[in-house]
Enzyme design. Structure first.
Site, PDB file in Angstrom:
ATOM      1  N   HIS A 351       0.841  -1.198   0.000  1.00  0.00           N
ATOM      2  CA  HIS A 351       0.000   0.000   0.000  1.00  0.00           C
ATOM      3  C   HIS A 351       0.879   1.252   0.000  1.00  0.00           C
ATOM      4  CE1 HIS A 351      -3.737   2.169   1.007  1.00  0.00           C
ATOM      5  NE2 HIS A 351      -3.001   2.898   1.815  1.00  0.00           N
ATOM      6  N   ALA A 352       0.701   2.128  -0.999  1.00  0.00           N
ATOM      7  CA  ALA A 352       1.552   3.318  -1.128  1.00  0.00           C
ATOM      8  C   ALA A 352       1.394   4.235   0.081  1.00  0.00           C
ATOM      9  CB  ALA A 352       1.193   4.073  -2.399  1.00  0.00           C
ATOM     10  N   HIS A 381       1.752  12.416  -5.770  1.00  0.00           N
ATOM     11  CA  HIS A 381       0.900  12.582  -4.588  1.00  0.00           C
ATOM     12  C   HIS A 381       1.670  12.259  -3.305  1.00  0.00           C
ATOM     13  CE1 HIS A 381      -2.940  12.081  -2.247  1.00  0.00           C
ATOM     14  NE2 HIS A 381      -2.162  11.269  -1.561  1.00  0.00           N
ATOM     15  N   GLU A 382       2.365  11.127  -3.288  1.00  0.00           N
ATOM     16  CA  GLU A 382       3.088  10.719  -2.080  1.00  0.00           C
ATOM     17  C   GLU A 382       4.196  11.715  -1.728  1.00  0.00           C
ATOM     18  OE1 GLU A 382       1.951   8.552  -0.194  1.00  0.00           O
ATOM     19  OE2 GLU A 382       0.569   7.545  -1.545  1.00  0.00           O
ATOM     20  N   HIS A 385       3.108  14.610   0.291  1.00  0.00           N
ATOM     21  CA  HIS A 385       3.124  14.378   1.742  1.00  0.00           C
ATOM     22  C   HIS A 385       4.536  14.572   2.296  1.00  0.00           C
ATOM     23  CE1 HIS A 385      -0.952  12.955   1.807  1.00  0.00           C
ATOM     24  NE2 HIS A 385      -0.709  11.891   1.063  1.00  0.00           N
ATOM     25  N   GLU A 409      -3.950  15.166   2.724  1.00  0.00           N
ATOM     26  CA  GLU A 409      -4.421  14.531   1.496  1.00  0.00           C
ATOM     27  C   GLU A 409      -4.606  15.561   0.387  1.00  0.00           C
ATOM     28  OE1 GLU A 409      -4.767  11.337   0.682  1.00  0.00           O
ATOM     29  OE2 GLU A 409      -3.911  10.886   2.627  1.00  0.00           O
ATOM     30  N   HIS A 509     -13.751   2.332   7.625  1.00  0.00           N
ATOM     31  CA  HIS A 509     -13.572   3.452   8.557  1.00  0.00           C
ATOM     32  C   HIS A 509     -14.576   3.443   9.698  1.00  0.00           C
ATOM     33  CE1 HIS A 509     -11.525   4.486   4.863  1.00  0.00           C
ATOM     34  NE2 HIS A 509     -10.804   5.369   5.514  1.00  0.00           N
ATOM     35  N   TYR A 519     -11.651  13.425   4.338  1.00  0.00           N
ATOM     36  CA  TYR A 519     -11.617  13.089   2.919  1.00  0.00           C
ATOM     37  C   TYR A 519     -12.541  14.019   2.122  1.00  0.00           C
ATOM     38  CZ  TYR A 519      -9.408   8.981   4.908  1.00  0.00           C
ATOM     39  OH  TYR A 519      -8.581   8.147   5.620  1.00  0.00           O
TER      40      TYR A 519
END
Length: 610
Positions: A351-352, A381-382, A385, A409, A509, A519
């Protein structure tokens, strides 16, 4: 479409805390009990906590990293041990911080104390037996979800991953229905445990001075709890016209595929036909709803192969995006310590995710990179972060987090929005930019993932807030869930649901106790950040065609916001980039304007609404 996920690694306490300035009232006996505490006592407490948090965060991050990259029973035990240690410390810090609620402290001290109180997502009552019970319930709910399987009518045992893959690719109405109903057989046994968990966490929230757990969660956003709920509804009201037209068009195309007897054109869409187990995003049915002649004329996956991009070169390419904005290159340790490809000799969690191990410069990503266009986006995207994590490294440990829990996010997604054809041409991956007639297909793909998600992002916590307040009681859990699904999404259960079912539990969740409003916020914020940064960069293209690549001006504004961490109310961080302290979802309407015009044309003469 990849599942909505939290892609930065939260370890220890500093990265699970969120911010609030909302004051919490205690009763008179509490006031008398804490009257002798002073501002100096508060500072001494905060100083001690900071030292302990730094050590706990590093220990927890290292244990979690080792487990994720070397999965064994021993590494799992070490990670769980570190997590328990951190959690117990978080409970202790929150309870001690609450003692200063009625003490006259500085604004910075108040913010730090409130952050400690908010670190508990599921606060336990101040009773050791009840606290142990809550921990046991959390473990049981997590186990039920994680181990959940369904055995098909043909006798095949399927995991959630297996079922999700079928939901994404199958176009067989009955097979989709079987997958949908099959997964929801996992959750009814969660209901009693979830009911008890809500009782216990409500008691814990009240012990910290909140009306209920929902009010505690909503107090996390630098505004009164009830105002935050109204703010989400206001933002949804801005997006709803675009969503309604997307819904109308998609329902029409599904009716052509499955028949209007199965997809009535004046009713909510059956939830199992949208390509996703929860109908939260619809990108997997692009083949059903794709506009004619929308092929942009290039395939990023093929272009990556043509230009000899391996996994490392893909990451280096994404790093260049950030250095073009004026950010410093990633440290050498990023390259030596990250995981970029799946090892052949051991199991890892693929999982990234983006990691910050020491709250200084030891930043990493963990991915089993596939050489695809989608993964190229994910890497951008990563790294969003990672650059955020490094930007706030000089803040006190309490403030080493995003401005609110939607920001992290949103920043990653903001960067990914700049991976446009214009950007791909600038870095030499494609030779020419397709003309605007090809934009509709690209925008449709984005809308199915991002616009379709927004009402789902809103309603998950709407349901939980009603549960925590007592407005929705256990006998009405499922009925209330589907009322919200129909109200916001225009999506309905494909078969009658037993009122004793527990369909909310089929979404991770809910049994996992993870707040979901973040989100929703991220999907609003990313478009406003993108629009504002495009304006700062001097962009003259429509914003869906804009890339901030090479703009030092945009990079400077972005970095100023990122460096603030959570040290100020999120509204102040927001103002740095957008010029406003209030979120504005009109940026989504601007971004998808060509698609919205196209949808309105296609919907002429149709009966829209649900």
């Amino acid at each position: 479409m990849k599942k909505i996920k939290q892609t930065f690694k939260q370890t220890g306490i500093a990265l699970v805390v969120a911010t609030t300035l909302a004051a919490c009232s205690h009763n008179s006996s509490s006031t008398q009990q804490n009257a002798e505490l002073s501002q100096q006592d508060a500072q001494a407490f905060l100083n001690n906590v900071e030292k302990e948090m730094v050590a706990l965060n590093l220990e927890g991050a290292r244990a979690a990293w080792i487990y994720a990259n070397f999965i064994t029973e021993d590494t799992a035990a070490l990670a769980a041990q570190a997590d328990q240690k951190s959690t117990e410390a978080g409970v202790r810090f929150a309870m001690q911080a609450a003692k200063f609620d009625d003490v006259d402290v500085t604004p910075t001290q108040r913010r730090q104390l409130n952050i400690l109180k908010q670190s508990l997502v599921l606060p336990a009552p101040q009773d050791s037996e009840k606290s142990a019970e809550l921990a046991q319930i959390g473990a049981e709910l997590g186990s039920m979800y994680g181990k959940g399987t369904y055995t098909t009518k043909a006798g095949e045992e399927l995991s959630l991953v297996d079922m999700s893959a079928k939901m994404a690719t199958s176009r067989d109405y009955n097979e989709l229905l079987e997958m949908w109903t099959g997964w929801r057989e996992v959750s009814p046994q969660m209901k009693d445990l979830y009911t008890r968990q809500a009782e216990l966490t409500n008691e814990g929230a009240k012990g910290l001075g909140y009306k209920d757990l929902g009010a505690m969660w909503r107090s996390n956003y630098d505004m009164p709890a009830d105002e935050f709920a109204k703010e989400l509804d206001r933002l949804w009201g801005q997006v709803k016209p675009l969503y309604d037209d997307l819904h109308c068009y998609v329902r029409s195309e599904l009716g052509k595929t499955y028949g209007e007897d199965k997809v009535p054109q004046d009713q909510p869409i059956p939830a199992h036909l949208l390509g996703n187990m929860w109908a939260q995003s619809w990108g997997n049915i692009y083949d059903i709803v794709a506009p004619e002649n929308a092929d942009p004329g290039y395939d990023v996956t093929k272009q990556l192969a043509k230009h000899n991009y391996d996994e490392i070169k893909m990451v280096e390419g994404a790093e260049t995006f950030f250095t073009s904005l004026g950010f410093e290159p990633l440290p050498e340790t990023f390259w030596t310590r990250s995981l970029f490809t799946k090892p052949a000799d051991r199991d890892v969690i693929c999982h990234a995710s983006a990691w910050d191990l020491d709250a200084k410069d030891d930043i990493r990503i963990k991915m089993c990179i596939q050489k695809t266009g989608e993964e190229f986006n994910v890497i951008h995207h990563e790294l969003g972060h990672n650059f955020y994590q490094r930007a706030y490294k000089d803040q006190p440990v309490f403030f080493q987090n995003s401005a609110n829990d939607g920001f992290h996010e949103a920043i990653g997604d903001t960067i990914a929005l700049s991976v446009t054809p214009k950007y791909l041409k600038e870095i030499g991956l494609i030779d020419s930019i397709p003309d605007e007639s090809k934009d509709i297909g690209l925008l449709m793909k984005q809308a199915l993932d991002k616009v379709a998600f927004i009402p789902f992002g809103l309603l998950v916590d709407q349901w939980r807030w009603k549960v925590f307040s007592g407005e929705v009681t256990p006998e009405n859990y499922n009925t209330a869930w589907w009322e919200l699904r129909e109200k916001y999404q225009g999506v309905a259960a494909p078969v009658a649901r037993d009122k004793d079912a527990f369909d909310p539990g089929a979404k991770y969740h809910v049994p996992g106790g993870v707040p979901y409003s973040r989100y929703f916020l991220a999907h609003i914020q990313q478009f406003e950040f993108h629009r504002a940064l495009c304006e700062i960069s001097g962009n003259t293209d429509p914003i869906h065609r804009c890339s901030i690549y090479n703009s030092k001006e945009a990079g400077k504004a972005l970095n100023t916001m990122l460096e603030m961490g959570s040290s100020q109310p999120w509204q102040q961080a927001y103002k740095v980039v957008t010029g406003n302290e209030q979120m504005d979802a009109s940026a989504i309407l601007d971004y998808f304007a060509p698609l919205h015009t196209w949808l309105k044309d296609k919907n002429q003469g149709k009966q829209c609404g649900f």
